[in-house]
Write an enzyme that holds these catalytic residues in place. Structure first.
Site, PDB file in Angstrom:
ATOM      1  CD  GLU A 214      30.414  33.694  46.750  1.00 18.32           C
ATOM      2  OE1 GLU A 214      30.990  33.645  45.691  1.00 18.32           O
ATOM      3  OE2 GLU A 214      30.681  34.739  47.440  1.00 18.32           O
TER       4      GLU A 214
ATOM      5  CD  GLU B  82      35.542  35.005  46.732  1.00 16.48           C
ATOM      6  OE1 GLU B  82      34.999  33.618  46.251  1.00 16.48           O
ATOM      7  OE2 GLU B  82      36.047  35.826  45.870  1.00 16.48           O
TER       8      GLU B  82
HETATM    9  C1  BG6 Z   1      33.087  35.114  43.845  1.00 17.93           C
HETATM   10  C2  BG6 Z   1      32.567  36.665  44.411  1.00 17.93           C
HETATM   11  O1  BG6 Z   1      34.293  35.445  43.887  1.00 17.93           O
HETATM   12  O2  BG6 Z   1      32.708  34.688  42.967  1.00 17.93           O
HETATM   13  C3  BG6 Z   1      31.316  37.085  43.907  1.00 17.93           C
HETATM   14  O3  BG6 Z   1      32.412  36.535  45.872  1.00 17.93           O
HETATM   15  C4  BG6 Z   1      31.332  36.557  42.406  1.00 17.93           C
HETATM   16  O4  BG6 Z   1      30.983  38.220  44.441  1.00 17.93           O
HETATM   17  C5  BG6 Z   1      31.381  35.097  42.186  1.00 17.93           C
HETATM   18  O5  BG6 Z   1      30.296  36.954  41.809  1.00 17.93           O
HETATM   19  C6  BG6 Z   1      31.335  34.399  40.909  1.00 17.93           C
HETATM   20  O6  BG6 Z   1      32.310  35.178  40.201  1.00 17.93           O
HETATM   21  P1  BG6 Z   1      32.017  36.125  38.776  1.00 17.93           P
HETATM   22  O7  BG6 Z   1      33.149  36.647  38.341  1.00 17.93           O
HETATM   23  O8  BG6 Z   1      31.601  34.865  37.898  1.00 17.93           O
HETATM   24  O9  BG6 Z   1      30.718  36.874  39.073  1.00 17.93           O
END
Ligand code: BG6
Length: 473
Positions: free
Chosen positions: A367, A174
């Site tokens: 993701e 990201e």
């Molecule tokens: C993304 C990141 O921003 O979102 C991850 O690459 C992160 O590392 C994921 O865990 C979900 O966000 P969060 O804050 O719910 O863990």
């Protein structure tokens, strides 16, 4: 009604994690400290002086010792790929040493051995929110140009060691998030409210050059590898059809799109240069930087997708909602997760089409997932979670991926976020669970660390087995 499969036969189904959110073993194997060791509450509070016992990431879910068991569970779901990150401070404990730490390198050899044993293709993130703390404290992270050389040395060490075993690489997780979370994403020690715009955008520039240099190094050391950038995708919809709202949404969206434009086209777009000028930002960009960016563009574009947001030019209508690492204007037509992230499956199809139309590069969704509170229950003497809400989330998003493929978009694969429960990046909670596998650990650190399959475990296995044909519309 189930869909007949539109997914290509070589579609890379899998799951994703990051080292700092699962490994633990924060001082084992010669590992140095990283920024995560001074961020016990994620991005919700300022950094601490040094490591503190309340930091769940010190143990996380103990993947450092349980990787074989966990990868076997991923294999049971039929994963074709597993996205993980390498902790920079395991390989270069301080970040500026001349030689890598052999014990750290050997750990990832063992992880790769397990992947190979199960026929799982690794997808490796070189830097995922885990800058060595020494680089943060001594150099102010990516604000300093020296980081380019340290990162290149690190990337070269990885390609030299694993280049023959790892085909898919991502340079920075990201990368656009540095604009919003400078410590987490850019290892920048200067507090956000004291950071000048010039320093912030210089950090962005330094990371972009480093990303291109890593791509160059991969071409030399791992000629069969493919290198992708990784962008936090967040489609921005105009709050109304008023042209001023449409322009405002385009301007906001471009703050993210610029990162793909630069990685794919190898130069700064005009709108980005204008925005730098408008903000009074004066960057140091050498002719060599320009050449490096131009000559080393990416093979594919990967991205995370959780939320879409709205935008408006009318200040009085800018009602903000939660987003992934940064907020956006709330869209009144969408529902939200328990953490306020607005859920928008169609947004994923929109992003896929937009990126494909714009860049004509293969796309990898690396993701996507739902952070939710889970309740462990006993069914037929077996502990599990009946997570129908998570199944619905994944089903609806994957149906839209299928639609995008039917639209003609080239999608390489899909790795769900947090395929096993892990420590959240933004809030550092265990209770914000993403996994198909439940890990018995609580926000106060209690728990056995035992693993239990949730209902979604068998569901996802079925999706992979049928190559998407079991998804329901
Ligand atoms: C993304 C990141 O921003 O979102 C991850 O690459 C992160 O590392 C994921 O865990 C979900 O966000 P969060 O804050 O719910 O863990």
């Amino acid at each position: 009604m189930s869909t007949s499969s539109t997914f290509p036969s070589d579609f890379l189904w899998g799951g994703a994690i990051a080292a700092n959110q699962i490994e633990g073993g924060y001082k084992e194997g010669g590992k140095g400290l990283s920024i995560q060791d001074v961020m016990p509450q994620g991005i919700t509070t300022p950094r601490t002086e040094g490591p503190t016992d309340d930091n769940l990431k010190q143990v996380a879910i103990d993947f450092y010792h349980r990787y074989a068991e966990d990868i076997a569970l991923f294999a049971e779901m039929g994963f074709k790929t597993f996205r993980f990150s390498i902790a920079w401070s395991r390989i270069f404990p301080l970040g500026d040493e001349a030689e890598p730490n052999e014990e750290g390198l050997a750990f990832y050899d063992r992880v790769l051995d397990e992947c190979e044993k199960h026929g799982i293709e690794p997808l490796v993130t070189i830097s995922h929110y885990e800058t060595p703390l020494h680089l943060t404290e001594t150099y102010d992270g990516w604000v300093n140009r020296d980081l380019i050389g340290f990162y290149e040395r690190y990337a070269r060490a990885l390609f030299a060691r694993y280049g023959a075993r790892v085909k898919y690489w991502l340079t920075f997780n990201e990368i656009n998030s540095v604009l919003h979370a400078p410590l987490l994403s850019g290892g920048i020690n200067t507090p956000k409210d004291q950071l000048t715009k010039t320093d912030l955008y210089q950090a962005v520039h330094n990371e972009l050059v480093a990303s291109a240099l890593a791509t160059k190094a991969a071409r030399e050391l791992a000629p069969n590898a493919q290198v992708g950038c990784m962008i936090l995708a967040m489609p921005v919809y105009p709050l109304s059809p008023d042209p001023d709202d449409v322009m405002a949404s385009l301007t906001t969206e471009r703050t993210n799109l610029a990162f793909g434009d630069i990685h794919v086209r190898g130069e700064y777009p005009g709108y980005y240069l204008r925005s730098l000028r408008d903000q009074g930002v004066d960057l140091v960009v050498t002719d060599e930087d320009r050449a490096v960016l131009k000559e080393n563009t990416v093979d594919f574009v990967s991205f995370s997708y959780y939320v879409s947001v709205a935008e408006t030019a009318d200040e009085s209508k800018r009602v903000m909602g939660e987003g992934n690492l940064f907020p956006g204007v709330r869209n009144p037509t969408l529902k939200a997760s328990e953490w306020g992230w607005q859920i928008d499956p169609v947004g994923l199809r929109i992003v896929l089409n937009q990126f494909w139309d714009r860049w004509q590069k293969p796309l990898f969704i690396v993701e996507n997932g739902l952070g939710a509170k889970d309740e462990l229950v006993e069914v037929d003497g077996r502990k599990t979670v009946i997570d129908d809400y998570r199944i619905a989330y994944f089903n609806d998003h994957l149906v839209q991926v299928g639609e995008a493929i039917t639209d003609g978009v080239d999608v390489m694969g899909y790795t769900s976020w947090g395929c096993i429960d892990l420590v959240s990046a933004s809030t550092a909670q265990m209770s914000k669970r993403y996994g198909f596998i439940y890990v018995d650990r609580n926000d106060d650190g209690s728990g056995t660390l035992d693993r239990y399959k949730k209902k979604s475990f068998d569901w996802y296995a079925g999706v992979i087995r049928s190559n998407g044909a079991s998804l329901t519309r």
